[in-house]
Each structure stands twice: as structure tokens, then as C-alpha cells.
Design an enzyme around this catalytic site. Structure first.
Site, short mmCIF file in Angstrom:
data_model
loop_
_atom_site.label_atom_id
_atom_site.label_comp_id
_atom_site.label_asym_id
_atom_site.label_seq_id
_atom_site.Cartn_x
_atom_site.Cartn_y
_atom_site.Cartn_z
CB SER A 186 3.17 4.92 -9.52
OG SER A 186 2.26 4.60 -9.33
CG HIS A 236 4.88 -0.12 -8.15
ND1 HIS A 236 3.99 0.96 -7.04
CD2 HIS A 236 4.41 0.09 -9.79
CE1 HIS A 236 3.99 2.16 -7.68
NE2 HIS A 236 3.40 0.96 -8.92
CG ASP A 282 5.61 0.93 -4.06
OD1 ASP A 282 6.27 0.11 -5.00
OD2 ASP A 282 4.74 1.59 -4.66
#
Length: 461
Positions: free
Chosen positions: A295, A181, A211
Site C-alpha cells: 500500500s 491508512h 486514502d
């Protein structure tokens, strides 16, 4: 009486020829008179009367030589004692402490001060080691900027940012793992090194389900590569440190510390943002702060080894200290596939389906004709041509309730079973209902293929 003794006290020594009795009488008379008149007479006369008292020996004069010998011996002994004490102190046999021993502790081994010193030293050593481990790991954590171009006539602008971990350097190239993402929708990518230097990055592969994504950059200026540890032997309560760029480059290289709060947590993922869960991923839970921008960064242990890739955070006002990371042992094989082939190959059936509970009840009764006791399963909305499902004879509107002995209530269940327990080439038995009748068929799982466009509210597998 002894005459010799009497003789020395005779007041008239010239009268030697007097009668002895007379002399005694005269002596006693005179003595009695003197005693009455002169009480404080010299003790010499009492001694003359108390003839049985022992004679006192004359006091001998002190010898000066012995005094000097004792004085010199005392000084030598003192010097020897001081020397011994100094040696014991120097060798730590004796230590001086502000805590004096109490009578109750005398004769027992006093270990409290030693234990406190050892604990303090261990804490200092542990802190120094942790600091070094964080510094080494931080040098391998980078910022990742997602640059997107609005149209043909405008320049690329930063649409988002995250973090990444340099895990490999080979043949002049360096490789970075981050989140899918973070790079999703990018027209170009830029990496900011720990020293602030920027590098253009090439996207090698992405995987929406896990992911994860892998980037490649020029390795000429890369000096540090992260060390992968293991996540399989982690325990709840173990130290965990998150490293990344929360809120962008302004806070690059931020470090937050916490513990492993939970293992094998199942978190539902809606990858296409259609409001339907596409996949349930197994993650590590930590209370180390993971904020937007973290992230793709590293979750490390106290040795500086990467044990997880930070992935997401529950961003709700009532929730605090719940962050998640992809376990590194689950990520390793996926990273390798993304680096070498650009995608993750998983077992494939070739269907598009929706959960039975999403189908209106009237259709369940009139179109599917299911028995009343069948309340769970997935309804096939699409069967891909030449796929394992097509070759096994599955058709649209079939309702799959089991794969082998595993109950299937949703596409999440189906994917979870296939991706976790099966591999490409395995045979599986499918239990399904068609026109209200229960049937079974076998198929062989193959590599995932490119499928037709998703239909509304259905998921591909």
C-alpha cells in the site's frame, strides 16, 4: 575404277604390262578367296573394295599451350566466384541458415527467419528497456514505518508499515505520497530509502476519503524522483508493474508484474470502520500482486511512469489476483493540495445524515410522515450552524431525495455527485420532504468546515 587406287594394292607391281581386264579379274578372285579364308583380315582391304566410303581425316595432335591456358582460366574464375560470394555474405545479401530452402519455396522471398530474428531482437530490447524502467522507478519507492507510542513511559514501536513514492525534490526537501491508512494513528514516521538508509518523516497532510497522504523528508540523500505518467488513456490488458514492500522491510523493493484488469472500478470505502460505507472511490484494477505492505507503492507502466498509487487488495480466500490502485490523474490534484494546505478541500453542505432504509419503518410512518411512494433518500440527523444547509433552511429530519436532477439514496451518492461533478462556489437545488410535503431549496457550496462530533450511524457532509 580409279587406276591410281588399284595401283597401290597390286601385289605384283613389276607386271605393269598385263591386260587390265585380267588384272581386275585376278584381283577380284584373290580378294574373294582371302575373304573366305581370313575373315579377320585387316580393314585395309575392305576399304579397297568399298571405294565409296569417305576417307577419314588424320587426327591432329593436341596443343599443350591451349590446355594450360584453360587450366589457368578455370582457377582465375573460381577465385573470382569465391570473392563475390564472400562479399555477398559479408554484406548480408546471402545468409547461411540451418533451414534449407525447399523446392516449394524456391523463387519466393523467405522472410520467416528474418521475422524471427527481428522478434527476438525486439523482445531482448523490450526486456532490457523494461528492466531499466523498473530499476529507475524502484529507486524512488521507499518503505514507510508507522511508529506509535503506547504511553508516556514507553518508546515508539512500529505499529505497521507500507510503501511510498518520492515524487518531488525541491529546496532541499523531498516529498513522498503514500496511503492515509499507512500513516493513520502514527506518533512518528520513518522512511527507509531504496539503499537502506533511514530518514525521519514529517506528515504534511492526509485525506481519508481518497486514502492519500503526503510526507516530507530531508532531500540531501535523495537522488531519484519518480515520473508521473497518465492514467486517463490506459486500456485493459496494458502492462502494469507494482513496486513496494510487501510484508515489511524484509521484502523491500519487490516487483510484481501483471496487466490492467479493469478501469473505473467503484469500490466502497468504510473509512471509520463503523460498518457503513462512507465513500465510493474510482480505482484501477490489476492482477499484479498487491499484498499488505505494498500500500502506497507505485503502479507503473512499461516506461517506468507512475500510473497509480497502490491502495488496497481484496483479501479473501476465494479471490485471487484482484488489486487496486488510485489513478494517478485523480491523485495529482489531491497530492498538490495535501502538500500545500494539508487537506483536500471539497464542496461542503454541512449536514449529518443516514440512509432512509436504516430508519425503522414505524419512525418513517409516524415521525417522518413520508408518502408511501417515497422509499429512498437520506434523513438529516444534524444540520451544522452557519453552514450552507442551515442558511438554505434545511432542518433535522428533513428527507433529501435529490440534488439537482441526481437521485440521492445514500450519503455515498451525495458525496459522489458533489465531489465528482461540483466544485466550491457552485449552486445546487435540493429536493426534500418535510412533514410529508415535497419542497425545494437552493444553496451555495462552500469549503469544508470543522463539524461537530459524529453521531451514531450518521455521516458528515
Amino acid at each position: 575404277m580409279n587406276r591410281e587406287n588399284d595401283k597401290q594394292f597390286n601385289e605384283n607391281p613389276e607386271e605393269r604390262n598385263h591386260d587390265s581386264s585380267y588384272e581386275q579379274e585376278q584381283s577380284f578372285t584373290e580378294d574373294r578367296d582371302r575373304a573366305s579364308d581370313q575373315i579377320d583380315e585387316t580393314p585395309q582391304y575392305r576399304q579397297a573394295i568399298q571405294v565409296d566410303e569417305p576417307t577419314r581425316q588424320p587426327q591432329q595432335p593436341k596443343q599443350k599451350g591451349k590446355v594450360w591456358t584453360s587450366f589457368i582460366s578455370g582457377i582465375a574464375g573460381g577465385i573470382l566466384v569465391l570473392a563475390i560470394v564472400a562479399i555477398l555474405v559479408f554484406t548480408n545479401v546471402i545468409s547461411f541458415s540451418t533451414n534449407a530452402a525447399s523446392p516449394s519455396t524456391m523463387g519466393t522471398k523467405n522472410t520467416s527467419s528474418t521475422e524471427s530474428s527481428n522478434k527476438a531482437l525486439a523482445t531482448q530490447t523490450s526486456t532490457a528497456n523494461l528492466t531499466n524502467a523498473i530499476q529507475d522507478a524502484s529507486a524512488a519507492v521507499v518503505g514507510v514505518e508507522n511508529l506509535q507510542q503506547r504511553d508516556l513511559f514507553s518508546e515508539s514501536e512500529e505499529a505497521g508499515s507500507g510503501s511510498g513514492v518520492i515524487y518531488k525534490k525541491e529546496n532541499g526537501k523531498a516529498y513522498i505520497v503514500t496511503n492515509n491508512h499507512v500513516v493513520d494513528g502514527a506518533s512518528s514516521l520513518e522512511v527507509t530509502m531504496a539503499n537502506g538508509q533511514k530518514e525521519k518523516a514529517t506528515l504534511l497532510g492526509t485525506d481519508e476519503i481518497s486514502d492519500l497522504a503526503v510526507l516530507e523528508i530531508d532531500g540531501a540523500n535523495v537522488d531519484t524522483v519518480a515520473t508521473f505518467g497518465t492514467s486517463d488513456d490506459l486500456t485493459v490488458g496494458q502492462q502494469a508493474i507494482a513496486i513496494g514492500n510487501p510484508l515489511g522491510a524484509e521484502f523491500a523493493g519487490s516487483v510484481t508484474q501483471g496487466i490492467i484488469s479493469g478501469l473505473d472500478r467503484s469500490v466502497a470505502v468504510d473509512s471509520n470502520q463503523d460498518g457503513t460505507e462512507d465513500w465510493v472511490t474510482e480505482v484501477l484494477q490489476t492482477d499484479a500482486a498487491i499484498n499488505p505492505g505494498n500500500s502506497g507503492g507505485a503502479l507503473i507502466n512499461a516506461n517506468g511512469e507512475v500510473i497509480g498509487i497502490n491502495s488496497m487488495k481484496i483479501a479473501q480466500e476465494e479471490v485471487e489476483g484482484i488489486g487496486f490502485a488510485i489513478p494517478i490523474d485523480a491523485a495529482k490534484p489531491l497530492i498538490n493540495q495535501l502538500e500545500t494546505s494539508g487537506k483536500v478541500e471539497r464542496p461542503y453542505i454541512g449536514i449529518g445524515a443516514v440512509s432512509l432504509d436504516q430508519v425503522p419503518q414505524v419512525n418513517v410512518q409516524q415521525t417522518l410522515n413520508l408518502p408511501e411512494d417515497v422509499t429512498q433518500g437520506v434523513v438529516l440527523a444534524q444540520v451544522v450552524d452557519k453552514s450552507p444547509a442551515a442558511e438554505a433552511g434545511l432542518q433535522q429530519y428533513d428527507v433529501v431525495t435529490k440534488i439537482d436532477d441526481q437521485d440521492i439514496t445514500s450519503m455515498v451518492d451525495l458525496r459522489s455527485y458533489l465531489y465528482s461533478d461540483k466544485k466550491i462556489g457552485d449552486d445546487v437545488t435540493v429536493t426534500y420532504y418535510r412533514e410529508g410535503k415535497k419542497q425545494t431549496t437552493k444553496l451555495t457550496l462552500t469549503k469544508e468546515q470543522t463539524t461537530a462530533n459524529d453521531q451514531p450511524a450518521q455521516q458528515q457532509q
